[in-house]
Design a protein around this motif. Structure first.
Motif, PDB file in Angstrom:
ATOM      1  N   GLY A 105       0.973  -1.191   0.000  1.00  0.00           N
ATOM      2  CA  GLY A 105       0.133  -0.043  -0.214  1.00  0.00           C
ATOM      3  C   GLY A 105       0.754   0.928  -0.084  1.00  0.00           C
ATOM      4  N   VAL A 106      -0.183   2.500  -0.831  1.00  0.00           N
ATOM      5  CA  VAL A 106       1.150   3.348  -0.754  1.00  0.00           C
ATOM      6  C   VAL A 106       1.495   3.872   0.275  1.00  0.00           C
ATOM      7  N   SER A 107       0.311   4.493   1.863  1.00  0.00           N
ATOM      8  CA  SER A 107       1.099   4.621   2.879  1.00  0.00           C
ATOM      9  C   SER A 107       2.276   4.246   3.765  1.00  0.00           C
ATOM     10  N   ALA A 108       0.927   2.386   3.418  1.00  0.00           N
ATOM     11  CA  ALA A 108       2.436   1.886   4.670  1.00  0.00           C
ATOM     12  C   ALA A 108       3.803   2.517   3.693  1.00  0.00           C
ATOM     13  N   ASN A 109       4.595   2.538   2.583  1.00  0.00           N
ATOM     14  CA  ASN A 109       5.347   1.827   2.469  1.00  0.00           C
ATOM     15  C   ASN A 109       5.635   3.448   2.585  1.00  0.00           C
ATOM     16  N   LEU A 110       5.358   4.393   2.069  1.00  0.00           N
ATOM     17  CA  LEU A 110       5.419   5.960   1.757  1.00  0.00           C
ATOM     18  C   LEU A 110       5.744   6.230   3.692  1.00  0.00           C
ATOM     19  N   ASP A 111       5.508   5.786   4.263  1.00  0.00           N
ATOM     20  CA  ASP A 111       5.485   5.463   5.940  1.00  0.00           C
ATOM     21  C   ASP A 111       7.100   5.645   6.052  1.00  0.00           C
ATOM     22  N   LYS A 112       7.759   4.373   5.923  1.00  0.00           N
ATOM     23  CA  LYS A 112       9.368   3.164   6.118  1.00  0.00           C
ATOM     24  C   LYS A 112      10.173   4.185   5.116  1.00  0.00           C
ATOM     25  N   LEU A 113       9.696   5.223   4.211  1.00  0.00           N
ATOM     26  CA  LEU A 113      11.076   6.287   3.502  1.00  0.00           C
ATOM     27  C   LEU A 113      10.828   7.485   4.038  1.00  0.00           C
ATOM     28  N   ALA A 114      10.373   7.725   4.797  1.00  0.00           N
ATOM     29  CA  ALA A 114       9.767   8.664   5.407  1.00  0.00           C
ATOM     30  C   ALA A 114      10.641   8.828   6.732  1.00  0.00           C
ATOM     31  N   ASN A 115      10.897   7.131   7.078  1.00  0.00           N
ATOM     32  CA  ASN A 115      12.009   6.926   8.673  1.00  0.00           C
ATOM     33  C   ASN A 115      13.090   7.051   8.137  1.00  0.00           C
ATOM     34  N   PHE A 116      13.522   6.878   7.189  1.00  0.00           N
ATOM     35  CA  PHE A 116      14.702   6.280   6.039  1.00  0.00           C
ATOM     36  C   PHE A 116      15.138   7.581   6.406  1.00  0.00           C
ATOM     37  N   PRO A 117      16.875   7.918   6.711  1.00  0.00           N
ATOM     38  CA  PRO A 117      17.426   8.742   7.334  1.00  0.00           C
ATOM     39  C   PRO A 117      18.514   9.227   6.034  1.00  0.00           C
ATOM     40  N   ALA A 118      17.994   9.753   4.829  1.00  0.00           N
ATOM     41  CA  ALA A 118      18.320  10.129   3.623  1.00  0.00           C
ATOM     42  C   ALA A 118      16.981  10.639   3.216  1.00  0.00           C
ATOM     43  N   PRO A 119      17.642  12.237   2.700  1.00  0.00           N
ATOM     44  CA  PRO A 119      16.100  12.423   1.807  1.00  0.00           C
ATOM     45  C   PRO A 119      15.955  11.086   0.607  1.00  0.00           C
ATOM     46  N   VAL A 120      14.742  10.813   0.274  1.00  0.00           N
ATOM     47  CA  VAL A 120      13.976   9.918  -0.918  1.00  0.00           C
ATOM     48  C   VAL A 120      13.035  10.500  -1.568  1.00  0.00           C
ATOM     49  N   ASN A 141      -0.734   0.255 -11.168  1.00  0.00           N
ATOM     50  CA  ASN A 141      -1.860   0.662  -9.998  1.00  0.00           C
ATOM     51  C   ASN A 141      -2.998   1.143 -11.051  1.00  0.00           C
ATOM     52  N   ASP A 142      -3.679   1.266  -9.887  1.00  0.00           N
ATOM     53  CA  ASP A 142      -5.739   1.849 -11.294  1.00  0.00           C
ATOM     54  C   ASP A 142      -5.057   3.694 -11.012  1.00  0.00           C
ATOM     55  N   SER A 143      -6.311   3.473 -11.921  1.00  0.00           N
ATOM     56  CA  SER A 143      -5.593   5.326 -12.466  1.00  0.00           C
ATOM     57  C   SER A 143      -5.693   6.692 -11.660  1.00  0.00           C
ATOM     58  N   ASP A 144      -6.150   5.966 -10.560  1.00  0.00           N
ATOM     59  CA  ASP A 144      -6.006   7.036  -9.517  1.00  0.00           C
ATOM     60  C   ASP A 144      -4.956   6.786  -8.126  1.00  0.00           C
ATOM     61  N   THR A 145      -3.898   5.814  -8.422  1.00  0.00           N
ATOM     62  CA  THR A 145      -3.115   5.785  -7.884  1.00  0.00           C
ATOM     63  C   THR A 145      -1.383   6.583  -7.710  1.00  0.00           C
ATOM     64  N   TYR A 146      -1.264   7.596  -8.548  1.00  0.00           N
ATOM     65  CA  TYR A 146      -0.762   8.572  -9.102  1.00  0.00           C
ATOM     66  C   TYR A 146      -1.342   9.761  -7.952  1.00  0.00           C
ATOM     67  N   LYS A 161       2.731  14.520   2.572  1.00  0.00           N
ATOM     68  CA  LYS A 161       2.236  15.415   3.727  1.00  0.00           C
ATOM     69  C   LYS A 161       3.423  14.477   4.674  1.00  0.00           C
ATOM     70  N   ARG A 162       4.454  13.757   4.141  1.00  0.00           N
ATOM     71  CA  ARG A 162       5.447  13.398   4.298  1.00  0.00           C
ATOM     72  C   ARG A 162       6.956  14.217   4.205  1.00  0.00           C
ATOM     73  N   ASP A 163       7.331  15.149   3.680  1.00  0.00           N
ATOM     74  CA  ASP A 163       7.753  15.743   3.822  1.00  0.00           C
ATOM     75  C   ASP A 163       9.154  15.029   2.405  1.00  0.00           C
ATOM     76  N   LEU A 164       8.229  14.318   1.817  1.00  0.00           N
ATOM     77  CA  LEU A 164       9.536  13.746   0.810  1.00  0.00           C
ATOM     78  C   LEU A 164       9.601  14.424  -0.901  1.00  0.00           C
ATOM     79  N   GLY A 165      10.127  14.466  -0.886  1.00  0.00           N
ATOM     80  CA  GLY A 165      10.380  15.413  -2.260  1.00  0.00           C
ATOM     81  C   GLY A 165       9.826  14.226  -3.925  1.00  0.00           C
ATOM     82  N   SER A 166       9.180  14.839  -4.434  1.00  0.00           N
ATOM     83  CA  SER A 166       8.231  13.906  -5.394  1.00  0.00           C
ATOM     84  C   SER A 166       8.481  14.431  -6.986  1.00  0.00           C
ATOM     85  N   PHE A 167       8.732  13.866  -7.836  1.00  0.00           N
ATOM     86  CA  PHE A 167       8.484  14.435  -9.132  1.00  0.00           C
ATOM     87  C   PHE A 167       7.663  12.822 -10.138  1.00  0.00           C
ATOM     88  N   TYR A 168       7.311  14.186 -10.376  1.00  0.00           N
ATOM     89  CA  TYR A 168       5.919  13.524 -11.889  1.00  0.00           C
ATOM     90  C   TYR A 168       6.353  13.640 -13.130  1.00  0.00           C
TER      91      TYR A 168
END
Length: 600
Positions: A495-510, A527-532, A541-548
């Protein structure tokens, strides 16, 4: 004491330090909690799978964490740590002793002289928070000396949380919930009536901020030995942090929250004020004074620098990249992930940087430029910098002299997307290839952050979690950013949220890639058409950087613009730019340094 076998090795080395691995095998009875004593002349700056209980001269006492307290007879526990070299050399620990933790905790505590007596009453304190996120917070502790002048000091307190970073003090020991922290060299003098402010990041307890209690201020005696790293920038408070609506919320703005905790009671006094998310979050606070390589941060040698899980610009302000990828020239992707994989002979899309001008109108603070011959890349980079965008540079010839000069002249604004999307899922090969890429890139003189992308087309984020620390520590500048592409499969892998939680706890930028990846949806493996949308919103929400992926002409991915211009936004583009609660038009802040960007 228990019989023990040990093996010490190193997995990474740089100019001033190394990553050590210590295997300890219990050759005695089963242990329900353990401590390890050893002697070493070096300073440990970071440690994993254990905690430092005390350091007295060259003698360390370290202990188990909650998840690895059971050490059966014959079982081996591996402890990893970063440490400074001694006179330029790696020195092995010696004189090991393994014990059950009940006896050893007591002896470790005795080696820390905090001198708590009637001459030093409990310190008047004020505890507050300056930032809060889903799993943690930034706390500020004001300690006032109401007794005699102190030439060196320690503060004891009790707290059930784990402090992950600390500034203007160092952690001397932690035994259960009891912390002992002490002064640094520059703030050891605490006059009567003077207040010292200590800042730290910590994890919440059951989702809540919990107050510190039972404070005691003392002279430090002789045992104020450093355990935590001092050279960490103070975290700045992000205006965006926490101001995010839940999925079932209305469109009304969410108030920012300043929490003050009464030190004598477990009560939270909340003071809510509305803050406009569109305001620039640059700050004059928390300036980064120098880089991890020891060089001064001046205008002639400036670059983005990793500190913990964030990037910081040349002024020391926190950077979270939020933007759109832009293809300069396509190439034939072979799936090798070889770090120098230039796209120079494929279809030309944006050789003059015109798409960059249009992309910048979205409000993005970053773009990733893909491919291009040296002069085409230079054109696109110039447009990006002139439009006040951070730039991730991918699939150019990093060894080309003109490319080197162009990047180094503008290195303050770029990251190097140098290790691409390998097809394979071999973690060990990925780690070794990534470390080799870092060595080759640094040999060319680049100091900018190096982006390392996870395996299997960027989808296997677990590789980052399992191997990323070793890759990070292999860089002499410790200036590595990791990338995962959440285009497909993320829903099927927890799932999206659970996996992003793990990345947000990693001690370097993701950096997390988002895309409505049409081919995956059509063929049933993505994924389905709304996963993006969920990926885009939840990274914010998690202060993770993101590129589309991507602005236009993007092959399998649904593009942001149908005609390469801002007036041609697609439904996907409308969501990313305007409709999302994490839209680019008001949720991609630019620092003062970026707003003053000047292409050279």
């Amino acid at each position: 004491m228990n019989d023990i076998e040990t093996n010490f090795s190193t997995s990474a080395e740089w100019y001033s330090g190394f990553t050590g691995k210590l295997d300890i095998t219990n050759r005695s009875e089963n242990l329900d909690g353990w401590t390890l004593e050893f002697e070493a002349p070096f300073e440990i700056t970071e440690i994993w799978d254990a905690k430092i209980l005390s350091k007295d001269g060259n003698k360390y006492v370290i202990g188990n964490l909650d998840y690895n307290k059971d050490l059966a007879s014959g079982e081996t526990e591996t402890i990893t740590f970063n440490a400074d070299k001694v006179d330029g050399e790696i020195v092995a620990p010696e004189n090991y002793a393994l014990s059950s933790n009940e006896a050893e905790f007591s002896s470790a505590a005795e080696n820390i002289k905090t001198n708590n007596n009637e001459d030093f009453p409990a310190a008047p304190t004020n505890f507050s928070t300056s930032a809060e996120w889903y799993s943690g917070f930034t706390g500020k502790l004001d300690v006032t000396n109401t007794s005699e002048n102190l030439d060196g000091w320690t503060v004891e307190f009790e707290a059930p949380f784990e402090i992950t970073e600390i500034w203007d003090a160092k952690i001397i020991s932690k035994e259960g919930n009891k912390y002992v922290i002490g002064n640094l060299d520059y703030n050891k003098d605490l006059a009567s009536g003077e207040t010292e402010t200590i800042t730290f990041n910590a994890n919440k307890v059951d989702g809540e901020i919990v107050a510190l209690e039972n404070y005691a201020l003392s002279s430090n005696g002789a045992a104020n030995e450093p355990v935590a790293s001092e050279n960490i920038p103070e975290p700045e408070s992000s205006i965006d942090a926490g101001n995010y609506p839940s999925e079932d919320a209305t469109n009304e703005p969410i108030a920012s929250e300043t929490t003050t905790i009464d030190n004598n009671e477990n009560s939270r006094i909340e003071e809510n004020t509305f803050v406009d998310d569109s305001i620039d979050t640059s700050s004059d606070n928390a300036k980064q004074e120098d880089y991890l390589d020891g060089s001064e941060n001046d205008s002639d040698d400036s670059h983005l620098q990793v500190k913990g899980r964030f990037l910081y610009d040349a002024n020391g302000d926190k950077v979270i990249m939020r933007g759109i990828e832009n293809v300069v020239r396509y190439g034939e992707y072979q799936g090798s992930g070889e770090w120098n994989d230039p796209y120079e002979n494929g279809s030309l899309i944006d050789g003059n940087g015109d798409c960059v001008d249009e992309l910048a109108k979205t409000g993005a603070n970053a773009t990733r430029l893909i491919g291009g011959r040296p002069e085409e890349f230079e054109n696109a980079l110039e447009k990006a910098v002139d439009n006040n965008l951070w730039v991730s540079v991918g699939h150019v010839d990093f060894r080309d002299r003109k490319v080197i000069e162009t990047i180094q002249d503008n290195e303050a604004y770029v990251t190097l997307h140098a290790q691409g999307e390998v097809v394979h899922e071999d973690e060990n090969k990925w780690r070794e290839d990534s470390i080799q890429a870092i060595k080759e890139i640094r040999s060319l003189g680049y100091k900018a952050p190096i982006e390392i992308t996870a395996g299997f087309y960027g989808q296997r984020f677990e590789m980052i979690l399992n191997q990323g620390k070793e890759i990070l520590n292999a860089d002499p500048f410790k200036n590595v950013v990791f990338v995962t592409q959440a285009y497909s499969e993320i829903e099927n892998r927890g799932g999206v949220s659970a996996n992003l939680d793990k990345l947000a706890n990693f001690p370097a930028p993701v950096l997390v890639g988002a895309s409505n990846f049409g081919i995956g949806t059509q063929n049933g493996y993505g994924n389905d058409s709304d996963t993006y949308k969920e990926v885009w919103d939840e990274t914010y929400k998690r202060d993770l950087g993101s590129f589309y992926w991507a602005w236009s002409d993007a092959g399998y991915g649904d593009v942001v613009s149908s005609n390469r211009r801002f007036d041609g936004l697609t439904p996907v583009g409308d969501y990313i730019v305007n409709d999302s609660p994490a839209n680019l038009s008001s949720h991609a802040p630019k620092t003062d340094f970026l707003l003053d960007a000047d292409f050279k």
